[in-house]
Design an enzyme around this catalytic site. Structure first.
Site, PDB file in Angstrom:
ATOM      1  N   GLY A  86      16.864  72.620  34.872  1.00 32.40           N
ATOM      2  CA  GLY A  86      16.715  73.761  33.872  1.00 32.40           C
ATOM      3  C   GLY A  86      17.442  73.953  32.682  1.00 32.40           C
ATOM      4  N   ASP A 121      29.237  74.970  29.443  1.00 31.84           N
ATOM      5  CA  ASP A 121      29.283  76.362  28.758  1.00 31.84           C
ATOM      6  C   ASP A 121      28.316  76.831  28.031  1.00 31.84           C
ATOM      7  OD1 ASP A 121      29.178  74.205  26.928  1.00 31.84           O
ATOM      8  OD2 ASP A 121      30.762  74.310  25.942  1.00 31.84           O
ATOM      9  N   GLY A 122      27.203  76.144  28.076  1.00 35.27           N
ATOM     10  CA  GLY A 122      26.221  76.576  27.756  1.00 35.27           C
ATOM     11  C   GLY A 122      25.911  76.601  26.038  1.00 35.27           C
ATOM     12  N   ARG A 172      15.040  74.146  18.021  1.00 37.52           N
ATOM     13  CA  ARG A 172      14.023  73.186  18.065  1.00 37.52           C
ATOM     14  C   ARG A 172      12.555  73.561  18.320  1.00 37.52           C
ATOM     15  NH1 ARG A 172      15.981  69.034  22.655  1.00 37.52           N
ATOM     16  NH2 ARG A 172      15.235  70.592  24.388  1.00 37.52           N
ATOM     17  N   ARG A 179       7.768  68.866  31.004  1.00 40.85           N
ATOM     18  CA  ARG A 179       8.540  67.585  31.125  1.00 40.85           C
ATOM     19  C   ARG A 179       7.985  66.986  32.330  1.00 40.85           C
ATOM     20  NH1 ARG A 179      14.017  68.582  29.048  1.00 40.85           N
ATOM     21  NH2 ARG A 179      13.729  70.845  28.091  1.00 40.85           N
ATOM     22  N   ASP A 250      13.532  64.408  33.125  1.00 39.24           N
ATOM     23  CA  ASP A 250      13.521  65.629  32.422  1.00 39.24           C
ATOM     24  C   ASP A 250      13.609  65.648  30.952  1.00 39.24           C
ATOM     25  OD1 ASP A 250      16.267  64.462  33.275  1.00 39.24           O
ATOM     26  OD2 ASP A 250      17.010  66.241  31.948  1.00 39.24           O
ATOM     27  N   ASN A 251      13.637  64.317  30.310  1.00 38.44           N
ATOM     28  CA  ASN A 251      13.734  64.215  29.071  1.00 38.44           C
ATOM     29  C   ASN A 251      12.438  63.296  28.463  1.00 38.44           C
ATOM     30  OD1 ASN A 251      16.314  65.251  28.725  1.00 38.44           O
ATOM     31  ND2 ASN A 251      17.487  63.104  28.604  1.00 38.44           N
TER      32      ASN A 251
HETATM   33  P1  AMP Z   1      20.537  66.590  28.778  1.00 38.99           P
HETATM   34  O1  AMP Z   1      21.586  65.544  29.095  1.00 38.99           O
HETATM   35  O2  AMP Z   1      20.782  67.319  27.481  1.00 38.99           O
HETATM   36  O3  AMP Z   1      19.183  66.157  28.979  1.00 38.99           O
HETATM   37  O4  AMP Z   1      20.770  67.752  30.084  1.00 38.99           O
HETATM   38  C1  AMP Z   1      20.620  67.623  31.330  1.00 38.99           C
HETATM   39  C2  AMP Z   1      21.008  69.085  32.056  1.00 38.99           C
HETATM   40  O5  AMP Z   1      22.368  69.637  31.460  1.00 38.99           O
HETATM   41  C3  AMP Z   1      19.984  70.137  31.542  1.00 38.99           C
HETATM   42  O6  AMP Z   1      19.790  70.886  32.670  1.00 38.99           O
HETATM   43  C4  AMP Z   1      20.753  70.814  30.619  1.00 38.99           C
HETATM   44  O7  AMP Z   1      20.477  72.057  30.376  1.00 38.99           O
HETATM   45  C5  AMP Z   1      22.279  70.750  31.238  1.00 38.99           C
HETATM   46  N1  AMP Z   1      23.314  70.801  29.977  1.00 38.99           N
HETATM   47  C6  AMP Z   1      23.687  69.824  29.100  1.00 38.99           C
HETATM   48  N2  AMP Z   1      24.819  70.229  28.430  1.00 38.99           N
HETATM   49  C7  AMP Z   1      25.261  71.515  28.789  1.00 38.99           C
HETATM   50  C8  AMP Z   1      25.859  72.835  28.271  1.00 38.99           C
HETATM   51  N3  AMP Z   1      26.799  72.384  27.603  1.00 38.99           N
HETATM   52  N4  AMP Z   1      26.000  73.690  28.964  1.00 38.99           N
HETATM   53  C9  AMP Z   1      24.943  74.124  30.034  1.00 38.99           C
HETATM   54  N5  AMP Z   1      24.048  73.089  30.559  1.00 38.99           N
HETATM   55  C10 AMP Z   1      23.985  72.118  29.874  1.00 38.99           C
HETATM   56 MG    MG Z   2      17.260  66.912  28.425  1.00 35.77          MG
END
Ligand code: AMP
Ligand code: MG
Length: 492
Positions: A86, A121-122, A172, A179, A250-251
Site C-alpha cells: 500500500g 517515516d512516510g 507524480r 499495479r 507493485d512497481n
Molecule cells: P518502493 O520501494 O518505493 O516501491 O516502496 C515499497 C513499499 O514501501 C511501498 O508500500 C511504499 O509505500 C513503502 N515505503 C517506501 N518508502 C517509505 C517511507 N519512507 N515511508 C513509508 N513507506 C514507505
Molecule cells: Mg513502489
C-alpha cells in the site's frame, strides 16, 4: 488554478483505500514546477501563485474537490509475496482530465505516515525526489511511456536515511496507479468482486477497446493487452540501456508506464549483466533479465484474473498460460523493431537480428558507451569518414571494425540516401540521457548547497535528447573514471 477533479478511485468501496489527508510540513517551498505538463493537465497558469502552489504540492492545503486517499496494494518484492504494502507515504489527491480527455492521477509522494507505512517515516528526501523528477521527465522526452513529475517542494524538515537530508514531496502524475500488486492484494484475499472492479476500471481507463468484447473473452484480452504494452515498454528500456532496478510487481503499472524511479540508472559501458541497485544482491533485476522479469510479473497478473477468465479453472489456467507463453515472441519482435530503428533499418531482413546481436557483442568486447556508440554510428551513416569518433569509444576495436562493413552493406540495401538514414537514426538514438554522474552532481548541489542551477540545467538538456545542443558536450560524455557510478541506493 487547479483543474477540476473527477474522483474515481476515492469512490470505490472502502476496502480499496484508506482516507488520509497529507500531513502538513513546516516550510513548503516550490523548487521545481513542470509548466508544460501543468498546461496539459488543464491548470490555469495565468493565475499561478507560487505560495499557493507550494502549499498544494506539499499537502499543506487541499485543492478544491480533492479527496485524498492512500491506495491498498500488495506485491512480490524480489520474488517474495507481501500481502499488504500500500501507499506508505503517497497520497492520491484524485484524478483530473487532461487535454486529450484521459484521466490522470495526481499523487503526492512523501506526504507523511499512512496506515500502510509499516514503521517507516512516510517522507521522501530531496535527492530521490529530484532523481525521480529528472529521470521520469527524461524518459518521457526520450519517448518512453512514464509517470511524470509535476512539481517538487522542499518541506523545511530533515529526513534521516544514511545521512540527514532535506525532506521533499514529489507530485507524480500517472495514467493510473493501478499495479499488478493492486490486483494481487484482492486476489490473495479471495475478493473476486474487487478484482473484477479493478479489471473493469483498467479496461475503462486504459484499454477501452476491450469493453466491446464478450465477458468470456474480455479478461484474458486484458492480460494480452497489458502484456503487449509491457513487451513494448521493456524493449524501449533495453534500447536505451535503462535499468529499472526494482521490477517488483507493485512497481509494474497496468497502464504500461514506467513506474517508480528508485535505484534506476542508465548503463554506460555496455554489459548485459549490469546491475546498479545496492539491494539487488542476486542481480535479479540486471539489464539482461528485465524482459523475463516483466513476463514473470505478467504471469502473476494473469493468476489474479483466473476466476474471471473461465468458469472451468483448469481451462482458465491453460488459456492464460497460452497467452503468457506468447510474450517471448512479442518481446523479441518489439526488441528487433527497436534495434532495427537504432541501426537505421526500415526494411526487414532475415539477418538483422544477428547483425544487432553482433554489434552488442562488439560493444561488450570494447566496453564501449552504449548511448554514444549508437549516436556516433548515426553520424557515421551520414559521413563515412567519421569513423574515428566511433572507434575511440572502444577499448578494443577489432570486433567493431569487422562489424562495420557488414552494416554498411546492409544499409546500402535500404535504397535511400545515407544522409536520410543518418537523420532517422538521430531521431531514435539520443545524444543526451540522464547520465548517473550528472544526475548525482545535480542532486548533490541541491541537497548540500541549496543550489538548483545544475538541476535546472540538466532538466533543460534532457528535454531535447535527440537534438544537438551547442556548448553542452559535457552532458553527452560518459563519466570520467573518478566519477563513475557503480552502485545506486534505494534510500528513497
Ligand atoms: P518502493 O520501494 O518505493 O516501491 O516502496 C515499497 C513499499 O514501501 C511501498 O508500500 C511504499 O509505500 C513503502 N515505503 C517506501 N518508502 C517509505 C517511507 N519512507 N515511508 C513509508 N513507506 C514507505
Ligand atoms: Mg513502489
Amino acid at each position: 488554478m487547479f483543474p477540476e477533479f473527477t474522483l474515481r478511485y476515492a469512490r470505490l468501496p472502502e476496502r480499496f483505500h484508506v482516507r488520509f489527508a497529507p500531513v502538513p510540513v513546516p516550510e513548503p517551498r516550490l523548487v521545481a514546477f513542470n509548466r508544460p505538463l501543468a498546461e496539459e493537465l488543464g491548470f490555469d497558469l495565468g493565475a499561478f501563485d507560487e505560495r499557493q502552489a507550494a502549499d498544494w504540492f506539499a499537502g499543506n492545503a487541499l485543492p478544491e474537490g480533492a479527496d485524498p486517499i492512500a491506495q491498498a496494494y500488495a506485491g512480490h518484492q524480489f520474488g517474495n509475496f507481501v500481502p499488504r504494502l500500500g501507499d506508505g507515504r503517497a497520497v492520491l489527491l484524485g484524478e483530473v482530465r487532461d487535454r486529450n480527455g484521459g484521466l490522470r492521477d495526481i499523487q503526492l509522494k512523501g506526504a507523511g505516515c499512512t496506515p500502510f507505512s509499516r514503521g517507516a517515516d512516510g517522507r521522501a528526501p530531496l535527492g530521490p525526489v529530484l532523481r525521480e523528477y529528472l529521470i521520469s521527465e527524461g524518459m518521457h522526452c526520450l519517448g518512453v511511456p512514464s509517470t511524470r513529475a509535476l512539481a517538487a517542494v522542499t518541506t523545511g524538515e530533515r529526513v534521516f536515511r544514511r545521512v540527514p537530508e532535506p525532506g521533499a514531496v514529489l507530485t507524480r502524475v500517472a495514467a493510473s496507479h493501478l499495479r499488478v500488486g493492486t490486483f494481487q492484494y484482492f486476489a490473495a484475499r479471495g475478493d473476486l468482486e474487487a478484482v473484477r472492479t479493478l479489471a473493469d476500471m483498467a479496461i475503462e481507463r486504459h484499454y477501452p477497446e476491450l469493453a466491446e468484447i464478450d465477458a468470456t473473452r474480455r479478461y484474458l484480452a486484458l492480460v494480452e493487452a497489458v502484456q503487449a504494452r509491457q513487451a513494448a515498454l521493456v524493449a524501449k528500456w533495453m534500447g536505451l540501456g535503462f535499468i529499472h532496478g526494482v521490477m517488483n510487481t507493485d512497481n509494474c503499472a497496468i497502464a504500461g508506464e514506467t513506474l517508480d524511479y528508485g535505484p534506476c540508472a542508465f548503463m554506460e559501458a555496455y554489459d548485459a549483466r549490469t546491475v546498479f541497485s545496492s539491494i539487488d544482491e542476486g542481480g535479479r533485476y540486471a539489464y539482461r533479465n528485465q524482459p523475463w522479469i516483466a513476463q514473470w510479473n505478467l504471469a502473476r497478473f494473469a493468476e489474479t484474473l483466473i476466476p474471471l477468465i473461465d468458469d472451468d479453472q483448469e481451462r482458465a489456467v491453460e488459456r492464460a498460460t497460452e497467452v503468457i507463453k506468447r510474450y517471448e515472441g512479442q518481446y523479441e519482435a518489439e526488441w528487433l523493431a527497436v534495434m532495427r530503428a537504432k541501426l537505421g533499418l526500415a526494411a526487414e531482413e532475415e539477418g538483422d537480428r544477428q547483425l544487432a546481436e553482433d554489434l552488442l557483442e562488439a560493444l561488450h568486447a570494447g566496453r564501449a558507451d552504449f548511448t554514444l556508440s549508437f549516436r556516433r554510428l548515426a553520424e557515421l551513416a551520414g559521413d563515412p569518414q567519421a569513423e574515428a569518433p566511433l572507434l575511440e569509444l572502444f577499448e578494443r576495436d577489432d570486433p567493431i571494425r569487422t562489424w562495420l562493413p557488414r552494416w554498411r552493406e546492409r544499409l546500402a540495401r535500404e535504397g535511400i540516401e545515407m544522409a536520410d538514414i543518418a537523420t532517422r537514426m538521430r531521431a531514435v538514438n539520443p545524444l543526451y540521457i540522464p547520465r548517473n554522474h550528472k544526475v548525482e552532481e545535480a542532486l548533490a548541489a541541491a541537497v548540500e548547497k541549496d543550489d538548483f542551477a545544475p538541476f535546472e540545467a540538466l532538466r533543460e538538456v534532457l528535454a531535447e535528447p535527440f537534438t544537438e545542443q551547442p556548448g553542452r558536450e559535457e552532458y553527452t560524455l560518459p563519466a570520467p573514471p573518478t566519477e563513475r557510478v557503480f552502485r545506486t541506493f534505494c534510500g528513497t
